[in-house]
Design a protein around this motif. Structure first.
Motif, mmCIF file in Angstrom:
data_model
loop_
_atom_site.group_PDB
_atom_site.id
_atom_site.type_symbol
_atom_site.label_atom_id
_atom_site.label_comp_id
_atom_site.label_asym_id
_atom_site.label_seq_id
_atom_site.Cartn_x
_atom_site.Cartn_y
_atom_site.Cartn_z
ATOM 1 N N GLN A 28 0.903 -1.113 0.085
ATOM 2 C CA GLN A 28 -0.254 -0.029 -0.001
ATOM 3 C C GLN A 28 0.825 1.198 0.141
ATOM 4 O O GLN A 28 0.493 2.275 -0.688
ATOM 5 C CB GLN A 28 -0.977 0.076 1.356
ATOM 6 N N LEU A 47 -2.539 -5.112 -6.019
ATOM 7 C CA LEU A 47 -2.390 -3.714 -5.658
ATOM 8 C C LEU A 47 -1.116 -3.265 -6.287
ATOM 9 O O LEU A 47 -0.986 -2.162 -6.824
ATOM 10 C CB LEU A 47 -2.029 -3.722 -4.188
ATOM 11 N N ASP A 57 -5.704 0.959 -4.329
ATOM 12 C CA ASP A 57 -4.758 1.635 -3.231
ATOM 13 C C ASP A 57 -5.054 0.398 -1.863
ATOM 14 O O ASP A 57 -4.186 1.283 -0.893
ATOM 15 C CB ASP A 57 -5.152 2.865 -2.934
ATOM 16 N N THR A 58 -5.745 -0.177 -1.852
ATOM 17 C CA THR A 58 -5.948 -0.964 -0.369
ATOM 18 C C THR A 58 -6.280 -2.427 -0.840
ATOM 19 O O THR A 58 -7.046 -2.928 -1.404
ATOM 20 C CB THR A 58 -7.190 -0.374 0.151
ATOM 21 N N PRO A 60 -8.158 -4.719 1.833
ATOM 22 C CA PRO A 60 -8.822 -4.963 2.977
ATOM 23 C C PRO A 60 -8.706 -6.513 3.415
ATOM 24 O O PRO A 60 -8.444 -7.203 2.631
ATOM 25 C CB PRO A 60 -10.323 -4.532 2.459
ATOM 26 N N ARG A 97 -8.240 -1.782 7.034
ATOM 27 C CA ARG A 97 -7.100 -1.344 6.023
ATOM 28 C C ARG A 97 -5.758 -0.950 7.013
ATOM 29 O O ARG A 97 -5.952 -0.367 8.254
ATOM 30 C CB ARG A 97 -7.564 0.037 5.549
ATOM 31 N N SER A 99 -2.901 0.836 8.490
ATOM 32 C CA SER A 99 -2.473 2.368 8.211
ATOM 33 C C SER A 99 -0.933 2.419 8.447
ATOM 34 O O SER A 99 -0.179 2.849 7.832
ATOM 35 C CB SER A 99 -3.168 3.179 9.142
ATOM 36 N N LEU A 113 -12.946 -0.151 7.716
ATOM 37 C CA LEU A 113 -13.734 -0.013 6.576
ATOM 38 C C LEU A 113 -15.125 -0.357 6.763
ATOM 39 O O LEU A 113 -15.312 -1.326 7.444
ATOM 40 C CB LEU A 113 -12.874 -0.607 5.399
ATOM 41 N N ARG A 139 -13.379 4.268 3.827
ATOM 42 C CA ARG A 139 -12.657 4.473 4.811
ATOM 43 C C ARG A 139 -13.434 5.449 5.672
ATOM 44 O O ARG A 139 -14.218 6.303 5.625
ATOM 45 C CB ARG A 139 -11.275 5.453 4.486
ATOM 46 N N ALA A 159 -7.910 -6.470 -3.793
ATOM 47 C CA ALA A 159 -7.575 -5.278 -3.778
ATOM 48 C C ALA A 159 -8.541 -4.167 -4.269
ATOM 49 O O ALA A 159 -9.184 -4.456 -5.367
ATOM 50 C CB ALA A 159 -6.126 -4.892 -4.474
ATOM 51 N N SER A 161 -10.110 0.384 -4.453
ATOM 52 C CA SER A 161 -9.909 1.310 -4.042
ATOM 53 C C SER A 161 -10.765 2.291 -3.310
ATOM 54 O O SER A 161 -11.884 2.160 -3.291
ATOM 55 C CB SER A 161 -9.916 2.352 -5.337
#
Length: 163
Positions: A28, A47, A57-58, A60, A97, A99, A113, A139, A159, A161
Motif C-alpha cells: 500500500q 495492488l 490502493d488498499t 482490505p 485497512r 495504516s 472500513l 474509509r 484489492a 480503491s
C-alpha cells in the motif's frame, strides 16, 4: 516444528499474520504516495500490478482470533450538525485497512472500513460484505491499534480503491 497460535510467548518476527499485514502495508505504501484467485498474495500482486492506473490502493482484510472467531473493531467519530451539540457516531467493522505497522513489536494501526457509511457490521463478516458493491467500501478515518501476535488467521479481500 511450526509455530502454534496458542503459544504463550509470541516472537513478533515469526508471526504469519504479522508478516502478511507487513507485506500489505509495504504494498500500500508503494501505491499511495510512496495461485488462488482470492488470496492475500493475489490481492498484494493486484495492488502493485505494473498496469499503470489500475486505481487500486488498499488490500482490505479480516482478522481471526486464537479461537478462530472473526475480530470486530469498534470506534467512534464526532458528528457536528448545525449549531447543535456534537454527538458521537459509533462504528464497528470486521474489515480493516492497515495504516502503519511497527516492525519491532508487531503492533499495527488499522483503519475500520465500512460500506456506504454503514455504522454496524452485523453479526459476522459475511453479513457485512454479502451483496455489497465493492465500490461502496469506504474509509472511516477511525483507527485502532492492535497487537498482531494475538491473531491466528487473516483473510484478504480483493484489492480495491478506497481513497
Amino acid at each position: 516444528m511450526g509455530r502454534n497460535c496458542n503459544d504463550d510467548i509470541q516472537d513478533a518476527g515469526k508471526n504469519c499474520v504479522c508478516d502478511v499485514v507487513r507485506a500489505i502495508a509495504d504494498a500500500q505504501d508503494n501505491v499511495v504516495d510512496q495461485d488462488c484467485d482470492v488470496s492475500c498474495a493475489q490481492s498484494i500482486r493486484d495492488l502493485v500490478s505494473p498496469v499503470s492506473g489500475n486505481g487500486l490502493d488498499t488490500v482490505p482484510f479480516i482478522l481471526y482470533d486464537k479461537k478462530g472467531k472473526p475480530f470486530k473493531g469498534y470506534g467512534a467519530e464526532v458528528r457536528r450538525q448545525g449549531g447543535g451539540p456534537a454527538r458521537f457516531d459509533c462504528f464497528d467493522s470486521y474489515i480493516f485497512r492497515v495504516s502503519e505497522i511497527d516492525d519491532e513489536d508487531c503492533c499495527a494501526v488499522l483503519e475500520l472500513l465500512v460500506f456506504d457509511n454503514d455504522e454496524s457490521a452485523g453479526h459476522d463478516p459475511c453479513e457485512q460484505i454479502d451483496n455489497e458493491e465493492v465500490s461502496g467500501l469506504e474509509r472511516t478515518g477511525i483507527c485502532i491499534t492492535v497487537d498482531l501476535s494475538c491473531f491466528c488467521a487473516i483473510t484478504c479481500l480483493p484489492a480495491v480503491s478506497v481513497m
